[in-house]
Design a protein around this motif. Structure first.
Motif, PDB file in Angstrom:
ATOM      1  N   VAL A   1      13.921   2.586  11.940  1.00 18.50           N
ATOM      2  CA  VAL A   1      13.547   1.221  12.300  1.00 18.50           C
ATOM      3  C   VAL A   1      14.702   0.295  11.937  1.00 18.50           C
ATOM      4  CG1 VAL A   1      11.930  -0.665  11.841  1.00 18.50           C
ATOM      5  CG2 VAL A   1      11.091   1.694  11.975  1.00 18.50           C
ATOM      6  N   LEU A   2      15.212  -0.424  12.971  1.00 17.39           N
ATOM      7  CA  LEU A   2      16.316  -1.354  12.746  1.00 17.39           C
ATOM      8  C   LEU A   2      15.822  -2.759  12.431  1.00 17.39           C
ATOM      9  CD1 LEU A   2      18.774  -0.412  15.653  1.00 17.39           C
ATOM     10  CD2 LEU A   2      19.024   0.080  13.220  1.00 17.39           C
ATOM     11  N   GLN A   3      14.793  -3.176  13.139  1.00 15.65           N
ATOM     12  CA  GLN A   3      14.323  -4.547  13.003  1.00 15.65           C
ATOM     13  C   GLN A   3      12.799  -4.569  13.161  1.00 15.65           C
ATOM     14  OE1 GLN A   3      15.984  -7.094  15.994  1.00 15.65           O
ATOM     15  NE2 GLN A   3      14.954  -8.924  15.237  1.00 15.65           N
ATOM     16  N   VAL A   4      12.153  -5.458  12.446  1.00 14.03           N
ATOM     17  CA  VAL A   4      10.702  -5.595  12.538  1.00 14.03           C
ATOM     18  C   VAL A   4      10.394  -6.906  13.258  1.00 14.03           C
ATOM     19  CG1 VAL A   4       8.545  -5.787  11.248  1.00 14.03           C
ATOM     20  CG2 VAL A   4      10.364  -4.302  10.403  1.00 14.03           C
ATOM     21  N   TYR A   5       9.775  -6.812  14.440  1.00 12.16           N
ATOM     22  CA  TYR A   5       9.348  -8.011  15.172  1.00 12.16           C
ATOM     23  C   TYR A   5       8.097  -8.621  14.537  1.00 12.16           C
ATOM     24  CZ  TYR A   5      12.384  -7.243  19.283  1.00 12.16           C
ATOM     25  OH  TYR A   5      13.438  -7.097  20.142  1.00 12.16           O
ATOM     26  N   GLN A   6       7.144  -7.763  14.222  1.00  5.45           N
ATOM     27  CA  GLN A   6       5.884  -8.205  13.615  1.00  5.45           C
ATOM     28  C   GLN A   6       5.500  -7.225  12.513  1.00  5.45           C
ATOM     29  OE1 GLN A   6       2.753  -8.257  16.515  1.00  5.45           O
ATOM     30  NE2 GLN A   6       2.691 -10.474  16.607  1.00  5.45           N
ATOM     31  N   GLN A   7       5.053  -7.774  11.393  1.00  6.30           N
ATOM     32  CA  GLN A   7       4.585  -6.921  10.299  1.00  6.30           C
ATOM     33  C   GLN A   7       3.344  -6.144  10.741  1.00  6.30           C
ATOM     34  OE1 GLN A   7       3.547  -9.482   7.052  1.00  6.30           O
ATOM     35  NE2 GLN A   7       5.602  -9.428   6.184  1.00  6.30           N
ATOM     36  N   GLY A   8       3.164  -4.989  10.136  1.00  3.94           N
ATOM     37  CA  GLY A   8       1.930  -4.239  10.341  1.00  3.94           C
ATOM     38  C   GLY A   8       0.966  -4.540   9.201  1.00  3.94           C
ATOM     39  N   PHE A   9      -0.282  -4.181   9.403  1.00  2.00           N
ATOM     40  CA  PHE A   9      -1.298  -4.411   8.368  1.00  2.00           C
ATOM     41  C   PHE A   9      -2.175  -3.181   8.236  1.00  2.00           C
ATOM     42  CE2 PHE A   9       0.040  -8.647   9.362  1.00  2.00           C
ATOM     43  CZ  PHE A   9      -0.034  -9.315   8.155  1.00  2.00           C
ATOM     44  N   ARG A  10      -2.523  -2.890   6.986  1.00  2.31           N
ATOM     45  CA  ARG A  10      -3.422  -1.783   6.655  1.00  2.31           C
ATOM     46  C   ARG A  10      -4.642  -2.349   5.944  1.00  2.31           C
ATOM     47  NH1 ARG A  10       1.524   0.560   4.482  1.00  2.31           N
ATOM     48  NH2 ARG A  10       2.243   2.208   5.862  1.00  2.31           N
ATOM     49  N   ILE A  11      -5.763  -1.678   6.169  1.00  2.91           N
ATOM     50  CA  ILE A  11      -6.967  -2.000   5.401  1.00  2.91           C
ATOM     51  C   ILE A  11      -7.438  -0.704   4.756  1.00  2.91           C
ATOM     52  CG2 ILE A  11      -8.474  -1.770   7.430  1.00  2.91           C
ATOM     53  CD1 ILE A  11     -10.266  -3.922   6.061  1.00  2.91           C
ATOM     54  N   ASN A  12      -7.377  -0.677   3.442  1.00  8.03           N
ATOM     55  CA  ASN A  12      -7.767   0.503   2.655  1.00  8.03           C
ATOM     56  C   ASN A  12      -7.107   1.784   3.179  1.00  8.03           C
ATOM     57  OD1 ASN A  12      -9.408  -1.121   1.031  1.00  8.03           O
ATOM     58  ND2 ASN A  12     -11.123  -0.904   2.434  1.00  8.03           N
ATOM     59  N   GLY A  13      -5.830   1.695   3.461  1.00  7.14           N
ATOM     60  CA  GLY A  13      -5.063   2.861   3.876  1.00  7.14           C
ATOM     61  C   GLY A  13      -5.069   3.150   5.365  1.00  7.14           C
ATOM     62  N   GLN A  14      -5.933   2.499   6.125  1.00 10.09           N
ATOM     63  CA  GLN A  14      -5.986   2.722   7.570  1.00 10.09           C
ATOM     64  C   GLN A  14      -5.247   1.593   8.283  1.00 10.09           C
ATOM     65  OE1 GLN A  14     -10.160   2.963   8.443  1.00 10.09           O
ATOM     66  NE2 GLN A  14     -10.236   5.143   7.976  1.00 10.09           N
ATOM     67  N   ILE A  15      -4.595   1.940   9.396  1.00  7.16           N
ATOM     68  CA  ILE A  15      -3.810   0.955  10.130  1.00  7.16           C
ATOM     69  C   ILE A  15      -4.742  -0.016  10.840  1.00  7.16           C
ATOM     70  CG2 ILE A  15      -2.145   0.622  12.021  1.00  7.16           C
ATOM     71  CD1 ILE A  15      -0.967   1.860   9.502  1.00  7.16           C
ATOM     72  N   LEU A  16      -4.577  -1.290  10.520  1.00  7.78           N
ATOM     73  CA  LEU A  16      -5.322  -2.351  11.180  1.00  7.78           C
ATOM     74  C   LEU A  16      -4.540  -2.817  12.413  1.00  7.78           C
ATOM     75  CD1 LEU A  16      -7.778  -4.223  10.982  1.00  7.78           C
ATOM     76  CD2 LEU A  16      -6.392  -5.749   9.606  1.00  7.78           C
ATOM     77  N   ARG A  17      -3.240  -2.986  12.211  1.00  4.06           N
ATOM     78  CA  ARG A  17      -2.333  -3.324  13.300  1.00  4.06           C
ATOM     79  C   ARG A  17      -0.997  -2.664  13.022  1.00  4.06           C
ATOM     80  NH1 ARG A  17      -0.244  -9.340  14.267  1.00  4.06           N
ATOM     81  NH2 ARG A  17       1.292  -8.711  12.746  1.00  4.06           N
ATOM     82  N   PRO A  18      -0.450  -1.928  13.993  1.00  5.91           N
ATOM     83  CA  PRO A  18       0.850  -1.294  13.763  1.00  5.91           C
ATOM     84  C   PRO A  18       1.964  -2.342  13.723  1.00  5.91           C
ATOM     85  CG  PRO A  18       0.136  -0.918  16.018  1.00  5.91           C
ATOM     86  CD  PRO A  18      -0.980  -1.613  15.319  1.00  5.91           C
ATOM     87  N   ALA A  19       3.033  -2.021  13.007  1.00  2.90           N
ATOM     88  CA  ALA A  19       4.188  -2.915  12.955  1.00  2.90           C
ATOM     89  C   ALA A  19       4.944  -2.775  14.276  1.00  2.90           C
ATOM     90  CB  ALA A  19       5.093  -2.534  11.788  1.00  2.90           C
ATOM     91  N   ARG A  20       5.379  -3.879  14.841  1.00  8.29           N
ATOM     92  CA  ARG A  20       6.156  -3.871  16.084  1.00  8.29           C
ATOM     93  C   ARG A  20       7.627  -3.896  15.709  1.00  8.29           C
ATOM     94  NH1 ARG A  20       2.082  -7.848  19.276  1.00  8.29           N
ATOM     95  NH2 ARG A  20       0.551  -6.225  19.664  1.00  8.29           N
ATOM     96  N   VAL A  21       8.352  -2.853  16.166  1.00  8.70           N
ATOM     97  CA  VAL A  21       9.711  -2.642  15.656  1.00  8.70           C
ATOM     98  C   VAL A  21      10.702  -2.307  16.769  1.00  8.70           C
ATOM     99  CG1 VAL A  21       8.826  -1.804  13.439  1.00  8.70           C
ATOM    100  CG2 VAL A  21       9.253  -0.168  15.264  1.00  8.70           C
ATOM    101  N   VAL A  22      11.970  -2.433  16.409  1.00  6.30           N
ATOM    102  CA  VAL A  22      13.088  -1.963  17.224  1.00  6.30           C
ATOM    103  C   VAL A  22      13.600  -0.705  16.546  1.00  6.30           C
ATOM    104  CG1 VAL A  22      15.409  -2.469  18.069  1.00  6.30           C
ATOM    105  CG2 VAL A  22      13.700  -4.298  17.950  1.00  6.30           C
ATOM    106  N   VAL A  23      13.792   0.362  17.331  1.00 13.04           N
ATOM    107  CA  VAL A  23      14.170   1.660  16.788  1.00 13.04           C
ATOM    108  C   VAL A  23      15.598   1.992  17.200  1.00 13.04           C
ATOM    109  CG1 VAL A  23      13.551   4.106  16.715  1.00 13.04           C
ATOM    110  CG2 VAL A  23      11.766   2.392  16.966  1.00 13.04           C
ATOM    111  N   ALA A  24      16.330   2.588  16.271  1.00 13.04           N
ATOM    112  CA  ALA A  24      17.709   3.019  16.562  1.00 13.04           C
ATOM    113  C   ALA A  24      17.661   4.186  17.536  1.00 13.04           C
ATOM    114  CB  ALA A  24      18.427   3.420  15.276  1.00 13.04           C
ATOM    115  N   ALA A  25      18.531   4.109  18.540  1.00 11.00           N
ATOM    116  CA  ALA A  25      18.570   5.180  19.550  1.00 11.00           C
ATOM    117  C   ALA A  25      19.570   6.253  19.172  1.00 11.00           C
ATOM    118  CB  ALA A  25      18.936   4.599  20.913  1.00 11.00           C
TER     119      ALA A  25
END
Length: 184
Positions: free
Chosen positions: A160-184
């Protein structure tokens, strides 16, 4: 009728014969008690055992019901918190964008936005919701949503190079995934 006859009519009966069976004073020593049937006792014990087993099963069923209801109530509360958090996350994202946009000029406005953001994040954390930012971590499709790929000499492919939006977890489960830019 003469008076003698009247007295004879009203005289007490003769006392019973003392040698006759059952005559005289009552005594329970000569009475026979019905024999206790072993079968009746066994049936009563079996019935008592059945009721005891029924009581134990009923108690276990109630204990299981109580635990299931507590678990279901906790899950319902967690679902409610997750639903509320999902509704609040876009506002929190917009607040982050406002902070970034205002950083150039108005220090007091940026400070106010940052305080509001920190309060919201604190309230979410108290509800069991944690933010995560996977900058520099390996890409995980279970926790990250790739928005773009970018070639990079500094990072390994799949990082992961850059994070557009933070992700969120609730009690260990993904509530919203983090939106990211990935190195190719």
């Amino acid at each position: 009728m003469n008076e003698e006859t009247k007295t004879e009519e009203y005289t007490a009966a003769a006392p019973p014969d003392p040698d006759a069976k059952g005559a005289g004073e009552t005594s329970f020593s000569d009475a026979e008690a019905p024999p206790a049937s072993e079968r009746a006792v066994a049936e009563a014990e079996d019935e008592a055992q059945r009721y005891l087993e029924l009581a134990k099963r009923t108690q276990a069923d109630f204990e299981n019901y109580r635990k299931r209801m507590a678990r279901e109530n906790a899950q319902a509360a967690e679902r409610g918190a997750a639903k509320l958090a999902k509704e609040l996350l876009p506002a929190l994202d917009h607040l982050e964008l406002a902070i970034k946009a205002a950083e150039g000029g108005h220090a007091e406005v940026v400070k106010g936005f940052a305080l509001v953001r920190d309060e919201l994040l604190g309230a979410l954390a108290r509800s069991g919701i944690q933010a995560f930012s996977p900058d520099g971590e390996p890409f995980d499709p279970n926790e990250h949503e790739a928005m773009a790929q970018q070639p990079s000499e500094e990072a390994e492919s799949g990082t992961v190079l850059q994070v557009y939006q933070q992700g969120f977890r609730i009690n260990g489960q993904i509530l919203r995934p983090a939106r990211v830019v990935v190195a190719a």
